[in-house]
Design an enzyme around this catalytic site. Sequence first.
Site, PDB file in Angstrom:
ATOM      1  N   LYS A 280     -10.901  -8.271  -4.768  1.00  0.00           N
ATOM      2  CA  LYS A 280      -9.839  -7.283  -4.986  1.00  0.00           C
ATOM      3  C   LYS A 280      -9.821  -6.865  -6.456  1.00  0.00           C
ATOM      4  O   LYS A 280      -9.074  -7.409  -7.258  1.00  0.00           O
ATOM      5  CB  LYS A 280      -8.494  -7.917  -4.590  1.00  0.00           C
ATOM      6  CG  LYS A 280      -7.437  -6.934  -4.144  1.00  0.00           C
ATOM      7  CD  LYS A 280      -6.219  -7.682  -3.622  1.00  0.00           C
ATOM      8  CE  LYS A 280      -4.922  -7.014  -4.039  1.00  0.00           C
ATOM      9  NZ  LYS A 280      -3.752  -7.874  -3.825  1.00  0.00           N
TER      10      LYS A 280
ATOM     11  N   ARG B 259      11.961  -5.266  -2.347  1.00  0.00           N
ATOM     12  CA  ARG B 259      12.459  -3.899  -2.447  1.00  0.00           C
ATOM     13  C   ARG B 259      12.878  -3.428  -1.061  1.00  0.00           C
ATOM     14  O   ARG B 259      13.877  -3.844  -0.543  1.00  0.00           O
ATOM     15  CB  ARG B 259      11.381  -2.967  -3.025  1.00  0.00           C
ATOM     16  CG  ARG B 259      11.108  -3.166  -4.493  1.00  0.00           C
ATOM     17  CD  ARG B 259       9.770  -2.621  -4.894  1.00  0.00           C
ATOM     18  NE  ARG B 259       8.713  -3.353  -4.199  1.00  0.00           N
ATOM     19  CZ  ARG B 259       7.420  -3.148  -4.355  1.00  0.00           C
ATOM     20  NH1 ARG B 259       7.010  -2.203  -5.157  1.00  0.00           N
ATOM     21  NH2 ARG B 259       6.546  -3.894  -3.708  1.00  0.00           N
TER      22      ARG B 259
HETATM   23  P1  ADP Z   1       1.312  -8.282  -4.892  1.00  0.00           P
HETATM   24  O1  ADP Z   1       0.001  -7.566  -4.968  1.00  0.00           O
HETATM   25  O2  ADP Z   1       1.203  -9.760  -4.757  1.00  0.00           O
HETATM   26  O3  ADP Z   1       2.349  -7.679  -3.944  1.00  0.00           O
HETATM   27  P2  ADP Z   1       2.735  -7.009  -7.047  1.00  0.00           P
HETATM   28  O4  ADP Z   1       2.372  -7.073  -8.488  1.00  0.00           O
HETATM   29  O5  ADP Z   1       2.640  -5.684  -6.389  1.00  0.00           O
HETATM   30  O6  ADP Z   1       1.878  -8.110  -6.373  1.00  0.00           O
HETATM   31  O7  ADP Z   1       4.221  -7.564  -6.864  1.00  0.00           O
HETATM   32  C1  ADP Z   1       4.589  -8.872  -7.151  1.00  0.00           C
HETATM   33  C2  ADP Z   1       5.966  -9.136  -6.558  1.00  0.00           C
HETATM   34  O8  ADP Z   1       6.923  -8.308  -7.200  1.00  0.00           O
HETATM   35  C3  ADP Z   1       6.078  -8.833  -5.071  1.00  0.00           C
HETATM   36  O9  ADP Z   1       6.973  -9.767  -4.488  1.00  0.00           O
HETATM   37  C4  ADP Z   1       6.696  -7.452  -5.044  1.00  0.00           C
HETATM   38  O10 ADP Z   1       7.413  -7.219  -3.857  1.00  0.00           O
HETATM   39  C5  ADP Z   1       7.612  -7.539  -6.247  1.00  0.00           C
HETATM   40  N1  ADP Z   1       7.917  -6.236  -6.827  1.00  0.00           N
HETATM   41  C6  ADP Z   1       7.058  -5.249  -7.133  1.00  0.00           C
HETATM   42  N2  ADP Z   1       7.706  -4.180  -7.660  1.00  0.00           N
HETATM   43  C7  ADP Z   1       9.023  -4.508  -7.683  1.00  0.00           C
HETATM   44  C8  ADP Z   1      10.208  -3.824  -8.085  1.00  0.00           C
HETATM   45  N3  ADP Z   1      10.185  -2.566  -8.508  1.00  0.00           N
HETATM   46  N4  ADP Z   1      11.390  -4.482  -7.985  1.00  0.00           N
HETATM   47  C9  ADP Z   1      11.417  -5.744  -7.497  1.00  0.00           C
HETATM   48  N5  ADP Z   1      10.340  -6.433  -7.078  1.00  0.00           N
HETATM   49  C10 ADP Z   1       9.154  -5.836  -7.169  1.00  0.00           C
END
Ligand code: ADP
Length: 168
Positions: A45, A94
């Site tokens: 990834k 979210r």
């Molecule tokens: P992954 O690829 O493991 O989902 P991310 O970096 O996209 O990793 O997200 C890490 C965590 O943060 C996940 O639990 C995601 O749902 C949460 N997350 C991402 N963006 C937000 C946001 N805007 N507010 C709250 N939580 C968030």
Amino acid sequence: MSSSGKIAVYPGSFDPITLGHVDIIKRAAELFEKVIVLIAVSPDKAGLFDVNERIRLVKKSLGNLKNVEVDVHEGLTIDYLKKRKSGVLVRGLRAISDFEYEVSMANINRTMAPEIETILILASPEYYFVSSRAVKEVALHGGSLAGLVNSEVASALKKIFSRKKGKK
Ligand code: ADP
């Protein structure tokens, strides 16, 4: 539950870190003695940013939050928690679309490591629609990233997309 003295781990891709992530980290840092932001990498990834750049952007976005550490791990997140003697895995929640995925991940982790508790922190309303994917899309088309990411992340996004466009 007494959370004092506990280490919490917040894993994710952070490709790149957004203000939504920062909000979750700050709120977790109020609840736990230490929060480890864990950049989870997997060989199949590839992200937009390499790992060192993701670390740098996490650090820049967090400023001088004292009880937060950044680390990188390849493999099962629960193995990292065991190694660091952490019993709390933090995730952000979210929309309803997150719920299905987060609940299944939490249950899989619970089956493998019942001693680890997953804590879901609800996104603040202003970050409800902020995702790494959306900010990359906005940056690709030259939109404003204000209110979505830290200024350092905004410049890094602009730079990487202008370099990519230059190669085409
Ligand atoms: P992954 O690829 O493991 O989902 P991310 O970096 O996209 O990793 O997200 C890490 C965590 O943060 C996940 O639990 C995601 O749902 C949460 N997350 C991402 N963006 C937000 C946001 N805007 N507010 C709250 N939580 C968030």
